[in-house]
Motif scaffolding. Structure first.
Motif, mmCIF file in Angstrom:
data_model
loop_
_atom_site.group_PDB
_atom_site.id
_atom_site.type_symbol
_atom_site.label_atom_id
_atom_site.label_comp_id
_atom_site.label_asym_id
_atom_site.label_seq_id
_atom_site.Cartn_x
_atom_site.Cartn_y
_atom_site.Cartn_z
ATOM 1 N N HIS A 122 64.543 53.751 -3.901
ATOM 2 C CA HIS A 122 64.632 54.918 -3.020
ATOM 3 C C HIS A 122 65.784 54.797 -2.027
ATOM 4 C CE1 HIS A 122 60.604 55.187 -4.706
ATOM 5 N NE2 HIS A 122 60.588 56.459 -4.377
ATOM 6 N N SER A 123 66.729 53.888 -2.336
ATOM 7 C CA SER A 123 67.954 53.752 -1.538
ATOM 8 C C SER A 123 67.686 53.556 -0.051
ATOM 9 C CB SER A 123 68.872 54.972 -1.769
ATOM 10 O OG SER A 123 69.055 55.179 -3.148
ATOM 11 N N ASP A 124 66.600 52.833 0.270
ATOM 12 C CA ASP A 124 66.307 52.603 1.687
ATOM 13 C C ASP A 124 65.911 51.156 2.011
ATOM 14 O OD1 ASP A 124 63.837 52.727 0.448
ATOM 15 O OD2 ASP A 124 63.145 54.517 1.507
ATOM 16 N N VAL A 125 66.120 50.229 1.069
ATOM 17 C CA VAL A 125 65.842 48.807 1.321
ATOM 18 C C VAL A 125 66.914 47.959 0.641
ATOM 19 C CG1 VAL A 125 64.300 46.867 0.740
ATOM 20 C CG2 VAL A 125 63.317 49.007 1.565
ATOM 21 N N VAL A 126 67.426 46.954 1.330
ATOM 22 C CA VAL A 126 68.275 45.928 0.714
ATOM 23 C C VAL A 126 67.391 44.693 0.525
ATOM 24 C CG1 VAL A 126 70.289 44.420 1.020
ATOM 25 C CG2 VAL A 126 70.415 46.817 1.709
ATOM 26 N N ALA A 127 67.302 44.204 -0.731
ATOM 27 C CA ALA A 127 66.411 43.073 -1.020
ATOM 28 C C ALA A 127 66.897 42.328 -2.258
ATOM 29 C CB ALA A 127 64.976 43.568 -1.253
ATOM 30 N N GLY A 128 66.461 41.089 -2.396
ATOM 31 C CA GLY A 128 66.794 40.300 -3.581
ATOM 32 C C GLY A 128 65.582 39.531 -4.068
ATOM 33 N N ALA A 186 78.642 57.793 -4.690
ATOM 34 C CA ALA A 186 78.233 56.648 -3.858
ATOM 35 C C ALA A 186 78.104 55.417 -4.736
ATOM 36 C CB ALA A 186 76.891 56.932 -3.175
ATOM 37 N N THR A 187 78.241 54.260 -4.104
ATOM 38 C CA THR A 187 78.005 53.020 -4.829
ATOM 39 C C THR A 187 76.498 52.755 -4.855
ATOM 40 O OG1 THR A 187 78.886 50.798 -5.150
ATOM 41 C CG2 THR A 187 78.204 51.378 -2.896
ATOM 42 N N SER A 188 76.089 51.670 -5.511
ATOM 43 C CA SER A 188 74.688 51.299 -5.734
ATOM 44 C C SER A 188 74.133 52.006 -6.977
ATOM 45 C CB SER A 188 73.800 51.584 -4.525
ATOM 46 O OG SER A 188 72.597 50.835 -4.652
ATOM 47 N N LEU A 189 72.880 51.709 -7.290
ATOM 48 C CA LEU A 189 72.296 52.174 -8.535
ATOM 49 C C LEU A 189 70.776 52.048 -8.493
ATOM 50 C CD1 LEU A 189 71.911 49.192 -10.572
ATOM 51 C CD2 LEU A 189 74.292 49.327 -9.887
ATOM 52 N N GLY A 190 70.140 52.773 -9.427
ATOM 53 C CA GLY A 190 68.691 52.619 -9.620
ATOM 54 C C GLY A 190 67.836 53.488 -8.725
ATOM 55 N N GLY A 191 68.423 54.260 -7.808
ATOM 56 C CA GLY A 191 67.624 55.105 -6.924
ATOM 57 C C GLY A 191 67.185 56.385 -7.628
ATOM 58 N N VAL A 192 66.284 57.117 -6.977
ATOM 59 C CA VAL A 192 65.787 58.364 -7.570
ATOM 60 C C VAL A 192 66.859 59.453 -7.566
ATOM 61 C CG1 VAL A 192 63.329 57.952 -7.148
ATOM 62 C CG2 VAL A 192 64.714 59.034 -5.367
ATOM 63 N N GLU A 193 67.906 59.286 -6.732
ATOM 64 C CA GLU A 193 68.993 60.263 -6.758
ATOM 65 C C GLU A 193 70.115 59.723 -7.645
ATOM 66 O OE1 GLU A 193 68.851 57.384 -4.506
ATOM 67 O OE2 GLU A 193 68.044 58.981 -3.220
#
Ligand SMILES: *Cc1c(COP(=O)(O)O)cnc(C)c1O
Length: 396
Positions: A218-224, A341-348
Motif C-alpha cells: 500500500h506504498s506506506d511502509v518501508v520494511a525488509g 514513480a519508483t517502487s513496485l508492488g503497491g495497489v496503485e
C-alpha cells in the motif's frame, strides 16, 4: 483468467492453507479482550521480575518486539522457514545484514541483473569489508557454475525474477551449484512474493524481501525481511547484526505490514493476472518492440518460471518502446492513470523510465519502461498506456 503454471497446494503438514493462515494472522487473538486484531505493542522496555528474570521473554525493544514477532511468524509460515523470519527497517537493511555476516576474504557471486541500489552498495562497500565479488548472468546455470571458487565462494546471491529485465534464475539449479562449492544460496524474492515462489522449499538457504513492495502493498511502509531454512551459526550472526546495529522494523510499521499480509494472496493474484493480461496485449502493440515478462510463453525464462512459480508470474513487467529512449520518456509523460514513480508492488500501478533512475553503468536499456501492475481495472490500465504510446509516437 487461467494461468499456465501450477495451482497452489495446501501447506505441507498444516491443516489449513497458507492463504487461510495469513488471512487470520495465524489465528492470533488478544488474550485480554479476545479482539480478532492483536494490539500494537509500542513499549521500548519491560519490567523485570522480582527474581531478576524476564519471564515474558521481552527485555528491550531494539532486539525484539511483540508486534514485530507476530508479523515475523506469518512471514516464516508463508516462506516455510524452519528457522523463522526477521524484519528489518528496509529491504536494504535486510540484504546488507547477509553480507555483513560474511568474513573478510570470502568470495560472493551475485547476479548481473539485480536491484540497482544493492548492486551499487555491493560495488562500493563489499571491497572495503574484504569481500571479493563476481557478477555473472545467473539465469545461465553453466555461467554460474564457472564463477564458483570451491572453498572460497561462501555466498551466491540471486534475484528472480530480476529487476528490471525480469530474467528468471533456476533456484533448484543455483542451490545445487552453490552447495557443491560449499556456499550458501540467498534469493531476493521481492518480485515473486511468497505467493508465487518459495525459494527455501527449492533448496535456497536464505530468502530476502523488500517488505516495502507487495508484502505491504500500500506504498506506506518501508520494511525488509529475511527468512532462513536452518537456525545455524550464520543465521545467529544475522540476528546479532540486526540487534547490534539497531536495524529492527518499528512496531507501527510491523502492525501495518501484518494488516497487509492478511490480503497478500488476493492482491498477488489480482496484480499478477493484470500483469499477464497487460503483457499479452502489449506484445501485439505497434509501438512496443518487446515485452519482458516470464509469464509469456515466448519469454526466455518461461520454462523455468513455470516450474518454480505458482498461481501466476508476478506483478512486474517491462516494455521496450519502439520509439527508443525519447519515445519511452514521452510515453511515461503522457499516462494519466498510471503513476510516474519508483517502487513496485503497491495497489496503485506505477510506471518508470528505469535507466533515468539507475544512471551510468546500468544494464537497463534506455528504451525500457518498468511497469508495476496494481489492482485498478485492467482495461483502464491498458487504455491509458495505449493512448500514451500512441500520443508519444505521434509527436516523435
Ligand atoms: C526495493 C527493492 C529492494 C530494496 O528494498 P527497500 O525496502 O527499498 O530497502 C531490494 N530488492 C528488490 C528486488 C527491490 O525491489
Amino acid at each position: 483468467m487461467s494461468q499456465p503454471n501450477a495451482p497452489s497446494e495446501p501447506a505441507g503438514s498444516a491443516e489449513f492453507s497458507r492463504r487461510s493462515l495469513a488471512a487470520q494472522a495465524m489465528g492470533g487473538i488478544d488474550p485480554h479482550t479476545r479482539a480478532v486484531v492483536r494490539p500494537l505493542h509500542v513499549a521500548t522496555t519491560f519490567v523485570r521480575d522480582p527474581d531478576n528474570g524476564y519471564s515474558s521473554g521481552y527485555c528491550y525493544a531494539r532486539p525484539d518486539n511483540a508486534t514485530v514477532r507476530e508479523a515475523e511468524a506469518v512471514l516464516a509460515m508463508l516462506e516455510g522457514a524452519e528457522a523463522g523470519a526477521l524484519l528489518f527497517g528496509s529491504g536494504m537493511a535486510a540484504a546488507t545484514a547477509v553480507f555483513g555476516a560474511l568474513e573478510p576474504g570470502d568470495h560472493v557471486v551475485a547476479g548481473t541483473v539485480m536491484y540497482w541500489a544493492l548492486k551499487r552498495w555491493l560495488r562500493e562497500e563489499a571491497p572495503r569489508r574484504g569481500l571479493d565479488l563476481t557478477f555473472v548472468d545467473t539465469d545461465d546455470p553453466e555461467t554460474l557454475r564457472a564463477a564458483m571458487r570451491p572453498d572460497r565462494t561462501k555466498l551466491v546471491w540471486i534475484e528472480t525474477p530480476g529487476n528490471p529485465l525480469w530474467t528468471v534464475t533456476d533456484i533448484v539449479a543455483a542451490a545445487e551449484i552453490a552447495h557443491a562449492a560449499g556456499a550458501r544460496l540467498a534469493v531476493d524474492s521481492t518480485a515473486a512474493s511468497p505467493v508465487h515462489t518459495r525459494p527455501l522449499e527449492l533448496g535456497a538457504d536464505l530468502v530476502m524481501h523488500s517488505g516495502t513492495k507487495i508484502l505491504n502493498g500500500h506504498s506506506d511502509v518501508v520494511a525488509g525481511v529475511l527468512a532462513a531454512a536452518r537456525a545455524d551459526g550464520f543465521w545467529e550472526r544475522i540476528k546479532g547484526i540486526r540487534s547490534g546495529s539497531g536495524g529492527i522494523l518499528g512496531p507501527f510499521e510491523a502492525f501495518l505490514l501484518m494488516r497487509s499480509l492478511r490480503t497478500l494472496h488476493l492482491r498477488a493474484a489480482a496484480q499478477s493476472a493484470a500483469a499477464l493480461d497487460l503483457a499479452r496485449r502489449l506484445s501485439a502493440h505497434p509501438h512496443v518492440s518487446r515485452v519482458l515478462y516470464p509469464g509469456l510463453p515466448e519469454d526466455p525464462g518461461h520454462a523455468v518460471a513455470a516450474r518454480q512459480m505458482r498461481d501466476g508470474f508476478g506483478f512486474m513487467l517491462s516494455i521496450r518502446v519502439a520509439g527508443g529512449e525519447a519515445g519511452a520518456i514521452a510515453t511515461a509523460a503522457r499516462v494519466r492513470l498510471w503513476k510516474r514513480a519508483t517502487s513496485l508492488g503497491g495497489v496503485e500501478s506505477l510506471i518508470e523510465h528505469r535507466a533515468s533512475v539507475e544512471g551510468p553503468g546500468s544494464p537497463c536499456p534506455p528504451d525500457l519502461l518498468r511497469l508495476s501492475a496494481g489492482v485498478e481495472d485492467v482495461d483502464d490500465l491498458f487504455r491509458d498506456l495505449d493512448a500514451a504510446l500512441r500520443a508519444a509516437h505521434d509527436v516523435a
